[in-house]
Write a protein that holds these residues in place. Structure first.
Motif, short mmCIF file in Angstrom:
data_model
loop_
_atom_site.label_atom_id
_atom_site.label_comp_id
_atom_site.label_asym_id
_atom_site.label_seq_id
_atom_site.Cartn_x
_atom_site.Cartn_y
_atom_site.Cartn_z
N THR A 308 0.83 -1.21 0.00
CA THR A 308 0.00 0.00 0.00
C THR A 308 0.86 1.25 0.00
OG1 THR A 308 -1.93 -1.01 0.98
CG2 THR A 308 -1.59 1.30 1.50
N SER A 309 1.97 1.21 0.72
CA SER A 309 2.84 2.39 0.77
C SER A 309 3.40 2.69 -0.62
CB SER A 309 3.98 2.18 1.77
OG SER A 309 3.44 2.00 3.06
N SER A 353 6.67 4.06 4.71
CA SER A 353 6.34 2.80 5.39
C SER A 353 5.47 3.10 6.60
CB SER A 353 7.63 2.11 5.83
OG SER A 353 7.34 1.02 6.66
N GLN A 354 4.31 2.47 6.67
CA GLN A 354 3.46 2.64 7.84
C GLN A 354 4.19 2.17 9.08
OE1 GLN A 354 1.23 1.84 11.09
NE2 GLN A 354 1.79 0.01 9.95
N SER A 355 4.68 0.94 9.04
CA SER A 355 5.29 0.33 10.23
C SER A 355 6.65 0.94 10.55
CB SER A 355 5.46 -1.17 10.01
OG SER A 355 6.34 -1.40 8.91
N THR A 358 9.63 -2.25 7.57
CA THR A 358 9.67 -3.17 6.44
C THR A 358 11.12 -3.41 5.99
OG1 THR A 358 7.47 -2.54 5.81
CG2 THR A 358 8.80 -3.52 4.08
N SER A 406 -4.14 -2.11 5.20
CA SER A 406 -3.88 -0.71 5.52
C SER A 406 -5.00 0.18 4.96
CB SER A 406 -2.55 -0.34 4.87
OG SER A 406 -2.10 0.88 5.35
N LYS A 491 -6.72 -4.23 -1.67
CA LYS A 491 -7.58 -4.38 -0.49
C LYS A 491 -8.50 -5.58 -0.65
CE LYS A 491 -6.01 -2.55 1.84
NZ LYS A 491 -4.87 -1.73 1.62
N GLU A 494 -6.44 -9.02 -0.54
CA GLU A 494 -5.81 -9.48 0.70
C GLU A 494 -6.81 -9.90 1.76
OE1 GLU A 494 -3.16 -6.65 2.54
OE2 GLU A 494 -4.47 -4.99 2.10
O1 M6R Z 1 4.61 -0.97 6.97
P1 M6R Z 1 4.73 -0.75 5.48
O2 M6R Z 1 3.93 0.39 5.01
O3 M6R Z 1 6.15 -0.66 5.03
O4 M6R Z 1 4.12 -2.06 4.86
C1 M6R Z 1 4.14 -2.28 3.48
C2 M6R Z 1 3.20 -3.40 3.09
O5 M6R Z 1 3.57 -4.59 3.73
C3 M6R Z 1 1.74 -3.07 3.46
O6 M6R Z 1 1.34 -1.86 2.91
C4 M6R Z 1 0.82 -4.20 2.94
O7 M6R Z 1 0.78 -4.20 1.57
C5 M6R Z 1 -0.59 -4.03 3.54
N1 M6R Z 1 -1.09 -5.29 4.00
C6 M6R Z 1 -1.57 -3.51 2.57
O8 M6R Z 1 -2.86 -3.42 3.08
#
Ligand code: M6R
Length: 614
Positions: A308-309, A353-355, A358, A406, A491, A494
């Motif tokens: 998603t990022s 990156s959300q987390s 990664t 996400s 979306k 998954e």
């Molecule tokens: O934490 P990040 O944004 O780096 O994660 C990247 C992907 O693993 C994350 O966006 C994944 O594709 C999600 N499950 C999408 O909903």
């Protein structure tokens, strides 16, 4: 990927650890386990395939009395999900138990050497090698567990966050990290340890984020001690946690995903707060104004991200090229790192990156830094690795995202990218001031407009019933709506396990159009923008081949309404802000379809929230 929890104190370790595992289950959920030392000095290890609930059921009639323990929820890398591959792993003599998140790349060589020395293995995991190695060193060098951990980690190639306990020392946990996150919670006469702070947020807000290649010695009744791998004592930096318990609960929603979709008006508000100020006359974004020269002189911007990022990054490309006239490339971090990238000190690499954890994105950052590029990070999790590894950056401030799919992080990322593009445009003078101000004012309205879009939920729920059993979906969009199509398809895939393909609408006639029939619905993202007339003809092309169409259109659009089978109307906004508005109905559509199919939307099969392995 994999969640680790540890506890040492006067409380009931089992309760703290199991509660913590539930919070970390988003990281992996194919097996779970716990190791506890009871008051007679016995090391009890319970582990089982399946989710944390299965572990709890398994432990019902077991001795769970303990004031120290470690626990783990797994996302399998080496060895199938099974009871015997579940963590904690233990040394052959039963003295040590260890939990691990990451991958030991040289585990085969280490394993062979240990087998030659008479060790026997009970699992297929790389982790068991580590615990056997630590115990082998401890016994043969007659040293402490801390020293043995240090020596073992020097031999390890790969990524790890580990926690180890010893039967003979029920007052001590040794933990360490490299490329996988680990945070210590410091309470009153108790310590917590976890992959992120969520397992202990109700117990303490004092945290210590471990750095790469740091080892922590957590001993009951004593201050923490931090060491580097070469045995230098490091300073302890206790920070205040910015997380509340309510952010980690479902708040009355059946799933985190639905809660997070509905939170978007407020998360967007938090994301903009203090950044777009003075009624849009002034925009300020961390790390940009203090690196003015770098942003003004950048010859190229390269985004690196995953999933998603990466879709947000693609929107970032449109935004920055449109507003700042800087050439932009968008790379999958996993491909970038092995593509012999050509970078110069005049390039800016932006990692999203959300987390913030990664593995591929982190590796891409290291490469970019090594080649002299300026690296800017956009992440959500405060204290995660990416903000530490980049030269500067900013947070999206949308609060913990727990649903594996996400949602609010995507809209937060797009909002930050919009503010970033506006800020650079202002610095470079590539856009008239009044246009910058006009868009900045619109950003302030986005929370209220997204709230309006959420009002479509009942219609989307009804619509979802018609298409729940479709086997394939096509998502089409052009310009800013193309990344939205990709994101909508991801979306759906998954969480509902329906095959869905996102495609640039005009490319459809070069292949995918052959797939169109009454069995395959097309979701077409068609807001009123400068490509509107073009997408209308794409809508007609699908209809002419007997396809069913769900169209996301701007309020009052009568033209597409006449052609499409279903339309979902969203408010009119400037073109660059349409992704924030049009992605929300797609999130809801995938959610309801997955629910109709009885799928576990928060923990879809085979996935994990943060992918800390290659
Ligand atoms: O934490 P990040 O944004 O780096 O994660 C990247 C992907 O693993 C994350 O966006 C994944 O594709 C999600 N499950 C999408 O909903």
């Amino acid at each position: 990927m994999c969640g680790i929890v540890g506890y040492i104190g006067d409380g009931n370790a089992y309760n703290v650890l199991v509660g913590g595992l539930h919070r970390l289950e988003y990281r992996g959920y194919d097996s779970a386990g716990i190791a506890l030392v009871d008051n007679t000095g016995k090391l009890n290890i319970y582990k089982t395939k399946g989710k944390v609930n299965s572990l709890e059921a398994f432990c019902k009639d077991k001795n769970t009395e303990s004031k120290i323990g470690i626990a783990h929820t797994r996302w399998a890398t080496h060895g199938e999900p099974s009871d015997y591959n579940a963590h904690p792993h233990f040394s052959e003599d039963g003295n040590l138990a260890l939990v691990h998140n990451g991958t030991i790349e040289n585990y085969k060589v280490l394993k062979e050497a240990l087998i030659e020395h008479g060790c026997h293995f009970h699992s297929e995991t790389d982790t068991e090698v580590l615990v056997q190695l630590i115990e082998y060193i401890r016994v043969h060098n007659d040293c402490s567990m801390l020293e043995a951990v240090r020596e073992a980690l020097k031999q390890v190639v790969g990524a790890y966050a580990i926690a180890v306990i010893e039967k003979g020392d029920p007052d001590c946990i040794v933990a360490a990290r490299k490329s996988s996150p680990l945070v210590v919670g410091v309470g009153d006469n108790e310590f917590f340890l976890a992959s992120d702070a969520s397992p202990f947020v109700e117990f303490t807000d004092n945290v210590v984020y471990l750095k790469d290649e740091e080892i922590v010695l957590i001993r009951r009744g004593e201050p923490l001690k931090l060491y580097s791998l070469d045995n230098k004592e490091n300073e302890i930096d206790v920070r205040k946690l910015e997380m509340s318990i309510s952010q980690l609960e479902k708040g009355g929603y059946p799933h985190f995903m639905l809660k997070e979709i509905f939170e978007q008006p407020s998360t967007l508000h938090d994301c903009i707060r203090g950044r777009v100020v003075n009624d849009g006359k002034y925009i300020t974004l961390n790390g940009v104004n203090d690196n003015k020269e770098t942003f003004m002189s950048a010859r190229r911007i390269i985004f690196v991200a995953c999933g998603t990022s990466w879709h947000s990054a693609l929107i970032g490309k449109y935004l920055i090229q449109d507003m700042c006239r800087i050439p932009v490339e968008v790379e999958y971090a996993s491909e970038f790192r092995y593509s012999h990238p050509v970078l110069t000190p005049h390039d800016i690499v932006i990692a999203i990156s959300q987390s913030g954890e990664t593995a591929d994105t982190l590796a891409a950052i290291k490469i970019a830094r090594g080649m002299g590029a300026f690296v800017y990070g956009i992440s959500n999790v405060v204290g995660s690795s990416i903000p530490r590894e980049t030269h500067s950056g900013t947070y999206i401030h949308v609060g913990p995202e727990i649903g594996v799919a996400s949602t609010k992080a995507f809209t937060g990322q797009v909002m930050v990218l919009t503010m970033l593009a506006l800020t650079i445009a202002e610095l470079k003078n590539t856009m008239p001031k009044e246009d910058i101000e006009r868009i900045a004012q619109w950003t302030l309205r986005m929370p209220e407009l997204v709230e309006k879009v959420l009002g479509l939920a009942p219609d989307i729920e009804r619509l979802s019933l018609i298409y729940t059993y479709a086997r394939n979906f096509l998502y089409l969009g052009r310009g800013y709506s193309y990344p939205v199509a990709l994101e909508g398809a991801l979306k759906l895939k998954e969480i509902s396990y329906i095959h869905a393909e996102g495609y640039p609408a005009a490319e459809m006639k070069h292949g995918p159009i052959a797939l169109i029939d009454a069995e395959m619905p097309s979701v077409i993202i068609a807001p009123k923008d400068h490509l509107y007339e073009k997408i209308v003809s794409n809508v007609q092309q699908v209809k002419a081949r007997g396809g069913n169409i769900i169209a996301i259109v701007t309020e009052g659009d009568d033209e597409i309404r006449k052609i499409a089978d279903h339309v979902l109307e969203v408010p009119e906004v400037p073109e660059c802000l349409t992704p924030i508005i049009t992605s929300v109905p797609l999130q809801l559509l995938s959610y309801y379809i997955a629910i109709n199919k009885g799928k576990d939307v928060d923990m879809p099969r085979n996935l994990a929230k943060s992918v800390t392995v290659e």
